[in-house]
Design a protein around this motif. Structure first.
Motif, mmCIF file in Angstrom:
data_model
loop_
_atom_site.group_PDB
_atom_site.id
_atom_site.type_symbol
_atom_site.label_atom_id
_atom_site.label_comp_id
_atom_site.label_asym_id
_atom_site.label_seq_id
_atom_site.Cartn_x
_atom_site.Cartn_y
_atom_site.Cartn_z
ATOM 1 N N LEU A 154 -19.034 -34.176 0.616
ATOM 2 C CA LEU A 154 -19.010 -33.537 -0.893
ATOM 3 C C LEU A 154 -18.828 -35.221 -1.985
ATOM 4 O O LEU A 154 -19.219 -35.284 -3.349
ATOM 5 C CB LEU A 154 -17.113 -33.569 -1.496
ATOM 6 C CG LEU A 154 -17.402 -32.401 -0.488
ATOM 7 C CD1 LEU A 154 -15.740 -31.783 -0.778
ATOM 8 C CD2 LEU A 154 -17.893 -31.022 -1.208
ATOM 9 N N PHE A 155 -18.765 -36.684 -1.583
ATOM 10 C CA PHE A 155 -18.686 -37.125 -1.963
ATOM 11 C C PHE A 155 -20.342 -38.208 -2.094
ATOM 12 O O PHE A 155 -20.632 -38.878 -2.839
ATOM 13 C CB PHE A 155 -17.842 -38.665 -1.040
ATOM 14 C CG PHE A 155 -17.971 -40.210 -2.007
ATOM 15 C CD1 PHE A 155 -17.107 -39.775 -3.464
ATOM 16 C CD2 PHE A 155 -18.163 -41.133 -2.124
ATOM 17 C CE1 PHE A 155 -17.619 -40.781 -4.229
ATOM 18 C CE2 PHE A 155 -17.289 -42.476 -2.354
ATOM 19 C CZ PHE A 155 -16.663 -41.998 -3.822
ATOM 20 N N ASP A 156 -20.682 -38.094 -1.416
ATOM 21 C CA ASP A 156 -22.300 -38.152 -1.517
ATOM 22 C C ASP A 156 -23.116 -37.289 -2.292
ATOM 23 O O ASP A 156 -24.010 -37.506 -2.823
ATOM 24 C CB ASP A 156 -23.142 -37.688 0.314
ATOM 25 C CG ASP A 156 -22.762 -38.880 1.271
ATOM 26 O OD1 ASP A 156 -22.270 -39.818 0.862
ATOM 27 O OD2 ASP A 156 -23.310 -38.708 1.954
ATOM 28 N N ARG A 157 -23.028 -35.711 -2.377
ATOM 29 C CA ARG A 157 -23.688 -35.799 -3.077
ATOM 30 C C ARG A 157 -23.230 -35.668 -4.347
ATOM 31 O O ARG A 157 -23.545 -35.690 -5.941
ATOM 32 C CB ARG A 157 -22.724 -33.673 -3.077
ATOM 33 C CG ARG A 157 -24.059 -32.718 -2.451
ATOM 34 C CD ARG A 157 -23.372 -31.566 -3.225
ATOM 35 N NE ARG A 157 -22.915 -30.951 -0.902
ATOM 36 C CZ ARG A 157 -22.969 -29.644 -0.937
ATOM 37 N NH1 ARG A 157 -21.953 -28.717 -2.088
ATOM 38 N NH2 ARG A 157 -22.508 -29.208 0.096
ATOM 39 N N VAL A 158 -21.862 -36.237 -5.176
ATOM 40 C CA VAL A 158 -21.220 -36.595 -6.494
ATOM 41 C C VAL A 158 -22.140 -37.774 -6.299
ATOM 42 O O VAL A 158 -22.682 -38.629 -7.825
ATOM 43 C CB VAL A 158 -20.143 -36.442 -6.717
ATOM 44 C CG1 VAL A 158 -19.238 -35.277 -6.989
ATOM 45 C CG2 VAL A 158 -19.241 -37.101 -5.975
ATOM 46 N N ILE A 159 -22.688 -38.567 -5.796
ATOM 47 C CA ILE A 159 -23.149 -39.622 -6.018
ATOM 48 C C ILE A 159 -24.706 -39.518 -6.251
ATOM 49 O O ILE A 159 -25.366 -40.173 -7.274
ATOM 50 C CB ILE A 159 -22.992 -40.599 -4.824
ATOM 51 C CG1 ILE A 159 -21.758 -41.371 -4.516
ATOM 52 C CG2 ILE A 159 -23.724 -42.085 -4.749
ATOM 53 C CD1 ILE A 159 -22.156 -42.690 -2.854
ATOM 54 N N ALA A 205 -27.413 -48.827 -14.386
ATOM 55 C CA ALA A 205 -27.575 -48.254 -13.714
ATOM 56 C C ALA A 205 -26.353 -47.445 -12.364
ATOM 57 O O ALA A 205 -25.923 -48.292 -12.707
ATOM 58 C CB ALA A 205 -28.820 -48.712 -12.378
ATOM 59 N N PRO A 206 -26.403 -46.570 -12.542
ATOM 60 C CA PRO A 206 -24.503 -46.020 -11.326
ATOM 61 C C PRO A 206 -24.878 -46.874 -10.425
ATOM 62 O O PRO A 206 -25.465 -47.019 -9.563
ATOM 63 C CB PRO A 206 -25.160 -44.716 -11.784
ATOM 64 C CG PRO A 206 -26.425 -43.839 -11.075
ATOM 65 C CD PRO A 206 -27.102 -45.137 -11.957
ATOM 66 N N GLN A 207 -24.060 -46.489 -9.301
ATOM 67 C CA GLN A 207 -23.825 -47.358 -8.435
ATOM 68 C C GLN A 207 -22.907 -45.984 -7.680
ATOM 69 O O GLN A 207 -23.262 -46.185 -6.467
ATOM 70 C CB GLN A 207 -22.906 -48.908 -8.388
ATOM 71 C CG GLN A 207 -23.769 -49.639 -8.766
ATOM 72 C CD GLN A 207 -23.200 -51.158 -8.663
ATOM 73 O OE1 GLN A 207 -22.591 -51.633 -7.678
ATOM 74 N NE2 GLN A 207 -23.346 -50.853 -9.967
ATOM 75 N N LEU A 208 -21.492 -45.937 -7.818
ATOM 76 C CA LEU A 208 -20.309 -44.408 -7.027
ATOM 77 C C LEU A 208 -21.364 -43.142 -7.700
ATOM 78 O O LEU A 208 -22.049 -42.938 -7.724
ATOM 79 C CB LEU A 208 -19.411 -44.947 -7.066
ATOM 80 C CG LEU A 208 -18.910 -45.534 -6.175
ATOM 81 C CD1 LEU A 208 -17.633 -46.310 -6.280
ATOM 82 C CD2 LEU A 208 -19.661 -45.762 -4.483
ATOM 83 N N SER A 209 -20.468 -43.808 -8.555
ATOM 84 C CA SER A 209 -20.271 -41.034 -9.570
ATOM 85 C C SER A 209 -19.842 -42.065 -10.754
ATOM 86 O O SER A 209 -19.312 -40.712 -11.453
ATOM 87 C CB SER A 209 -19.614 -40.479 -8.805
ATOM 88 O OG SER A 209 -18.534 -40.599 -8.757
ATOM 89 N N THR A 210 -20.332 -43.077 -11.486
ATOM 90 C CA THR A 210 -19.920 -42.917 -13.306
ATOM 91 C C THR A 210 -20.898 -43.370 -14.052
ATOM 92 O O THR A 210 -22.053 -44.187 -12.716
ATOM 93 C CB THR A 210 -18.363 -43.571 -13.463
ATOM 94 O OG1 THR A 210 -18.900 -45.510 -13.102
ATOM 95 C CG2 THR A 210 -17.391 -43.889 -12.666
#
Ligand SMILES: *Cc1c(COP(=O)(O)O)cnc(C)c1O
Length: 531
Positions: A406-411, A432-437
């Protein structure tokens, strides 16, 4: 009690007999007791039906209601008079709360670090709430104690904190950061010559010189903690970041050296693994080396980035976290758990002793080898829910890889959204994004707008989106300028959802500029007519 209040609260015995009868009948039915088992089941099912209907029927993340409109609905409510039947209460809850709630499960809720939550975690709440375990002492909790302890052990193993690690569940990252700095402070002060310890004797004379280092985009709870700990906001030294909003380790090295030369006492460094705005991860390994060299405590605030512990693709982004003295992880952010669900951990278990207090009625000090495992010994809180059951049931039913997925998908979604925003000519992205913001602003290319207008423009866009309820996005300020922020924690959000939000951002932005360009000459003309 004032005389007036005394008159208003007539004693029960002087109330009419009918109302006393009714109160005593309702009291009989009030509690979770065997005789009320049917009412319990019926009520639970009615709540489930209501929430299920909201889940499937709610078309927007938010209704757009304003605080003053909401205020009006609460006027004239008499909390001294009960509604009596469940259906009336549920329909009032629907009208006052659910109709206008902010729905984190909706794909166009992309504002803060709120996530859709796992089904087993909701089931766990349905068990933990009626049983109402108070997990602080073994004698109130039994198996609950071992459920929490097992999850702490699981998390410290995932981090690699070593065999002597330990920890405790907390209410959130804020409390975890407070614990980290409290323990770091007391540990540092214990090493000062002639000081018998903060816990019993308060702060030593050197305390105004204690310093905490954290990146300039670290979480504000560190300042709050420093104030609570008697060190003051100014004890937190902001360390500059690189262009990716990661702490610049060269700058940290310099700041540590300078503070030592100035006679200050660098007691702790807080590295953030996943900053709230940028998702940036500080260089944990480099920072650990510097902490070791300067004798400073290393706390890793992984409130957000902790979810990488379950990731099958990106776990290595946390490399170095295993060298921390303490770590905080918010399961209620990137592990898809309901609020509250969070933990604080240390690599050397005896250091949790800085928060231990023995109360005769609760957890008396025992010389006994097999003293019961009382979690209150490690916690700032006393009465505490079994929040661990949520994560427990999630891991037992779905497993950790599913969470990581789930977390990988939002990344991945965030990377796609980045390309989308890059392709929009009137969107300026900050990094550029790093996690999911993603932090960005609307900035029409061929309009030479000054910064004040850009600020007003982007503040307007956010308000307009929220007022229409079509999407909920966050706002933040970077170097004094107003930006918008997507925080993506819903794996069901699609790039199309985000493209639709971007279109609405452009529409609201263009509207605002049209009105401004109409309004500006009008004001000018008006002034000319007046003078
Ligand atoms: C959210 C957050 C916190 C605070 O956590 P709460 O659970 O809201 O108290 C601390 N640090 C970081 C980096 C965060 O993102």
């Amino acid at each position: 009690m004032s005389q007036n209040a005394a008159i208003r609260m007539a004693p029960l015995s002087s109330r009419p007999l009918a109302s006393r009868r009714q109160a005593s009948e309702l009291a009989r039915q009030a509690l979770f007791l065997p005789r009320n088992a049917d009412a319990y089941r019926h009520g639970m099912l009615r709540c489930i039906e209501l929430v299920q209907r909201k889940l499937t029927e709610t078309g927007q993340p938010f209704s757009g209601i304003s605080p003053s409109e909401m205020q009006q609905r609460f006027e004239g409510l008499d909390l001294d008079r009960q509604l009596g039947d469940l259906e009336a209460v549920l329909s009032e809850v629907e009208r006052l709360y659910l109709d206008d709630a902010v729905y984190f499960h909706h794909p166009r809720y992309v504002a803060h670090l709120n996530c859709p939550i796992t089904l087993p975690s909701i089931l766990a709440e349905a068990i933990a709430t009626p049983i109402n375990t108070a997990v602080e002492t073994w004698d109130q909790s039994a198996g609950g104690t071992f459920i929490e302890q097992s999850l702490i052990d699981w998390t410290t193993r995932r981090i690699g904190l070593g065999n002597n690690a330990d920890g405790v569940f907390t209410s959130g990252g804020t409390q975890s950061n407070l614990m980290a700095l409290l323990i770091a402070r007391d540990h540092y002060c214990a090493s000062l010559e002639g000081h018998p310890g903060n816990r019993d004797h308060g702060l030593p004379a050197e305390s105004p010189r204690l310093r905490i280092f954290a990146s300039e985009v670290s979480h504000f709870s560190l300042q709050k903690a420093a104030a609570l700990l008697g060190l003051g906001h100014r004890a937190v030294v902001p360390v500059p970041c690189d262009e990716h909003y990661r702490m610049d380790s060269q700058a940290l090295a310099q700041a540590l050296a300078e503070s030592q030369q100035a006679g200050l006492l660098p007691m702790a460094v807080v590295a953030t693994a996943g900053t709230t705005d940028f998702g940036s991860i500080d260089p944990l390994g480099d920072i650990a080396t510097l902490c070791h060299r300067h004798g400073a405590w290393l706390h890793v605030d992984a409130a957000y980035g902790g979810g990488l512990l379950t990731s099958t693709c990106h776990r290595h982004w946390l490399a170095g976290i295993e060298r921390a003295d303490s770590v905080s992880v918010d399961y209620h952010k990137s592990f898809f758990q309901p609020v509250n669900c969070s933990a604080f951990m240390v690599s050397e278990r005896q250091r949790l002793g800085y928060v231990t207090h023995h109360a005769d009625y609760l957890n008396p000090a025992s010389q006994d080898e097999d003293a019961p495992p009382d979690l209150v010994d490690k916690s700032l809180q006393t009465t505490r829910r079994l929040d661990a059951l949520k994560l427990w049931m999630t891991l037992r039913l779905l497993g950790s890889d599913a969470l990581g997925e789930l977390f990988d998908r939002v990344i991945e979604l965030t990377r796609e959204a980045y390309r989308l925003l890059q392709a929009a000519p009137d969107i300026e992205i900050i990094a550029a994004p790093q996690l999911s913001t993603l932090v960005f602003r609307y900035k029409p290319r061929d309009d030479a707008l000054d910064e004040a207008t850009l600020d007003a423009l982007n503040a307007h866009i956010r308000r307009a989106l929220s007022r229409h309820g079509e999407a909920v996005v966050a706002a933040t300020r970077v170097q004094g300028c107003q930006y918008l922020k997507f925080t993506l924690l819903n794996p069901d959000t699609t790039v199309d959802d985000l493209a639709a939000i971007v279109t609405r951002i452009q529409d609201h932005g263009a509207d605002f500029l049209k009105r401004e360009s109409v309004a500006a000459p009008t004001r000018h003309d008006l002034a000319a007519a007046l003078f």
